[in-house]
Design an enzyme around this catalytic site. Structure first.
Site, short mmCIF file in Angstrom:
data_model
loop_
_atom_site.label_atom_id
_atom_site.label_comp_id
_atom_site.label_asym_id
_atom_site.label_seq_id
_atom_site.Cartn_x
_atom_site.Cartn_y
_atom_site.Cartn_z
N GLU A 250 0.89 -1.18 0.00
CA GLU A 250 0.00 0.00 0.00
C GLU A 250 0.91 1.21 0.00
O GLU A 250 1.65 1.43 0.95
CB GLU A 250 -0.88 0.02 1.25
CG GLU A 250 -1.87 -1.12 1.35
CD GLU A 250 -2.95 -1.06 0.30
OE1 GLU A 250 -3.19 0.01 -0.27
OE2 GLU A 250 -3.55 -2.11 0.03
N CYS A 284 -2.02 9.17 2.99
CA CYS A 284 -1.92 8.61 1.64
C CYS A 284 -3.12 9.05 0.82
O CYS A 284 -3.04 9.15 -0.39
CB CYS A 284 -1.85 7.10 1.71
SG CYS A 284 -3.11 6.39 2.76
P1 NAD Z 1 8.49 5.09 4.22
O1 NAD Z 1 8.41 4.33 2.94
O2 NAD Z 1 9.63 6.02 4.40
O3 NAD Z 1 8.56 4.10 5.46
C1 NAD Z 1 7.57 3.14 5.68
C2 NAD Z 1 8.15 2.00 6.51
O4 NAD Z 1 9.10 1.30 5.71
C3 NAD Z 1 8.89 2.46 7.77
O5 NAD Z 1 8.63 1.55 8.83
C4 NAD Z 1 10.35 2.38 7.34
O6 NAD Z 1 11.24 2.18 8.42
C5 NAD Z 1 10.32 1.16 6.43
N1 NAD Z 1 11.43 1.08 5.45
C6 NAD Z 1 12.14 2.09 4.89
N2 NAD Z 1 13.07 1.59 4.05
C7 NAD Z 1 12.92 0.24 4.06
C8 NAD Z 1 13.59 -0.83 3.39
N3 NAD Z 1 14.59 -0.62 2.53
N4 NAD Z 1 13.18 -2.09 3.63
C9 NAD Z 1 12.18 -2.35 4.49
N5 NAD Z 1 11.51 -1.37 5.16
C10 NAD Z 1 11.88 -0.09 4.94
O7 NAD Z 1 7.09 5.86 4.40
P2 NAD Z 1 6.64 6.89 5.51
O8 NAD Z 1 7.34 8.18 5.28
O9 NAD Z 1 6.70 6.29 6.87
O10 NAD Z 1 5.08 7.06 5.15
C11 NAD Z 1 4.63 7.90 4.14
C12 NAD Z 1 4.29 7.14 2.87
O11 NAD Z 1 3.38 6.09 3.16
C13 NAD Z 1 3.60 8.00 1.84
O12 NAD Z 1 4.12 7.71 0.57
C14 NAD Z 1 2.14 7.56 1.94
O13 NAD Z 1 1.37 7.78 0.79
C15 NAD Z 1 2.29 6.12 2.24
N6 NAD Z 1 1.08 5.57 2.85
C16 NAD Z 1 0.28 4.77 2.10
C17 NAD Z 1 -0.89 4.26 2.64
C18 NAD Z 1 -1.79 3.37 1.82
O14 NAD Z 1 -2.57 2.64 2.41
N7 NAD Z 1 -1.71 3.38 0.51
C19 NAD Z 1 -1.25 4.59 3.95
C20 NAD Z 1 -0.40 5.41 4.70
C21 NAD Z 1 0.76 5.89 4.13
#
Ligand code: NAD
Length: 496
Positions: A250, A284
């Site tokens: 997501e 999001c």
């Molecule tokens: P992010 O991608 O920076 O981090 C999300 C998670 O992934 C964190 O726990 C982070 O530590 C982890 N992560 C980062 N790099 C990784 C890797 N290489 N391998 C495994 N895990 C890793 O996102 P964020 O800044 O926390 O959240 C914002 C983003 O989330 C926005 O793009 C938003 O649109 C999206 N989002 C989507 C939904 C949905 O349901 N579509 C809901 C909420 C947020």
């Protein structure tokens, strides 16, 4: 001295193997240190997987209705602690209390839905094409499930993943966002109090590039569910593809609200303020594009700018606050970069475009920002900003509005304000998103309906609702032939 929190691995609260910790600070007041949380590494993940495998062996053999009973008690405890959790969440994440209460409530709704599902988890019994033969399908648990969650819904998103995964009989390892670790700590305390066998849940705090990566790459974690940015999802997708893992992604959005010339403008104004600036634009499903019909364009914009300037910035825990801070310094720097890009692209900055000073200088605040004259195809119009920046695009017709809405790489949510019922139904069909709202902003999903998007927002799975139970379980099929002779499907019945 701030408290040092621990991981939950192997049935106990333990310090990370490397002994390192990350600070968790209040984004509304960076002088407020909430606690230190483990900066774990691959060794902690390895231990968690070992324990989760033990947890799976026992929990997968617990009847699903009993698993549901545990989740019902989880829901009850969340109801009792709703206010305390909301307060802790506002402190670490920054959004206002009304929203963090809603975030907890979504977890409660998800718990009660899962509890009921324990007595459903339907399979099917279907007629066989052969006589004296029984044919049926049912759902089985898969194994250890790895969950990786973002910062913006610190409770709701972990529960969307955890509760259905557990109800289906899997054990889970969760790595919450390093920006909001406290909320999931409180959730795991509740799961244990509700009677979940301790090995069925593991909590490993830490950074994505270390803990998240180790979880995704671990060969004994066959299922990964990730919510976060599209860039991170792409990295995870590559690994899971190579390792043949089941993966739910997501990811990002660039959601638009379309306001037609026959719309109720008062309603649309309230909707766009909530959609664009609620959670400081860090959803999001945030409304980050406003597509205005030319006949209402100027009138609506005047009112929007005035209303945006009236929003009160502040600590999310103060009841009068409308808009809290951004999550951290890098996030604010990113918003500043996009405001610069907007200026360079020739868009007109109507309001905002800067951080407030005074007492708000202690947090990562940014003024609600509106750009007019944004052209379809501009970076401001195409890229996810994840902050309180609204881009306004002027259109001359409904068909043009649909083209603008669909002309981005994301496809999470969309919204149309109109009084024309025919147009509303045309919009439901034509807008290329996972969710479309009529006469409501781009946000407002309910826990019992499928949630997710198309194109670069997802990979075809949904959270919430009934479909997610298919993701967290394996379909098994059984045939019982009681004819006492060899019967050949496709051959005996259709032998010509
Ligand atoms: P992010 O991608 O920076 O981090 C999300 C998670 O992934 C964190 O726990 C982070 O530590 C982890 N992560 C980062 N790099 C990784 C890797 N290489 N391998 C495994 N895990 C890793 O996102 P964020 O800044 O926390 O959240 C914002 C983003 O989330 C926005 O793009 C938003 O649109 C999206 N989002 C989507 C939904 C949905 O349901 N579509 C809901 C909420 C947020």
């Amino acid at each position: 001295m701030a408290k040092s929190f621990r991981n939950f691995i192997g049935g106990e609260w333990v310090a990370p193997a490397g002994g390192a910790f990350l600070e968790n600070r209040n984004p509304a007041d960076t002088g407020d240190l909430i606690g230190r949380f483990p900066d774990s590494d691959a060794r902690d993940v390895t231990r968690a997987v070992r324990s989760a495998k033990r947890g799976f062996a026992a929990w997968s053999n617990t009847p699903a209705p009993q698993r549901g009973d545990v989740l019902r008690r989880v829901g009850d405890l969340m109801v009792e602690r709703k206010e305390a959790i909301a307060d802790a969440m506002s402190r670490e994440m920054g959004k206002v209390l009304a929203e963090t209460r809603g975030d907890v409530q979504e977890g409660i709704d998800t718990a009660y839905y899962a509890a009921g599902e324990g007595r459903r988890l339907f399979g099917r019994t279907v007629p066989s094409e052969l006589g004296a033969k029984w044919a049926m399908s049912w759902r089985r648990p898969i194994g250890v499930v790895g969950l990786i969650t973002p910062f913006n819904f610190p409770m709701a998103i972990p529960t969307w993943k955890m509760f259905p995964a557990l109800l289906c009989g899997n054990s889970v390892i969760i790595k919450p966002s390093e920006d909001v670790p406290h909320t999931v700590h409180l959730l795991v305390e509740i799961l244990l109090e509700a009677g979940l066998p301790p090995d069925a849940v593991q909590l490993v705090h830490g950074r994505g590039e270390t803990v998240g990566k180790a979880l995704v790459e671990h060969p004994e974690v066959p299922v990964i569910s990730f919510t976060g940015s599209t860039a991170t999802g792409a990295i995870i997708g590559e690994t899971c593809g190579r390792m043949h893992k089941r993966l739910s992604l997501e990811m990002g959005g660039k959601n638009a609200m379309i306001v037609m010339d026959d719309a109720d403008l008062d309603l649309a104004l309230e909707g766009v303020l909530w959609g664009a600036f609620g959670t400081t634009g860090q959803r999001c499903t945030a409304t980050s594009r406003l597509i205005l019909h030319r006949k209402v364009h100027d009138r609506f914009l005047r009112r929007l700018v005035e209303a945006a300037e009236g929003l009160r910035l502040g600590d999310g825990r103060a009841e009068r606050t409308d808009v809290g801070p951004l999550i951290h310094e890098a996030s604010r720097a990113n918003v500043e970069r996009y405001v610069e890009i907007g200026r360079e692209e020739g868009a007109e900055l109507l309001t905002g475009g800067k951080a407030p000073g005074g007492r708000l200088a202690a947090g990562w605040f940014y003024r609600p920002t509106v750009f007019a004259g944004v052209r379809a195809g501009n970076r401001l119009e195409q890229e996810e900003i994840f902050g309180p920046v609204l881009s306004v695009i002027r259109v001359g017709s409904f068909d043009e509005a649909v083209r603008v809405n669909n002309g981005v790489r994301y496809g999470l949510s969309s919204s149309v304000y109109t009084r024309d019922v025919n147009l509303a139904f045309r919009a439901l069909q034509a807008l290329d998103n996972g969710i479309t709202y009529i006469n409501a902003p781009t946000i407002g999903a309910e826990a019992h309906l499928p949630f997710g998007g198309v194109k670069a927002t997802g990979n075809g799975h949904r959270e919430g609702g009934w479909g997610v139970y298919e993701f967290y379980s394996e379909t098994k099929v059984g045939y019982v032939d009681y004819s006492g002779r060899l019967q050949r499907a496709q051959i005996d019945t259709y032998d010509v």
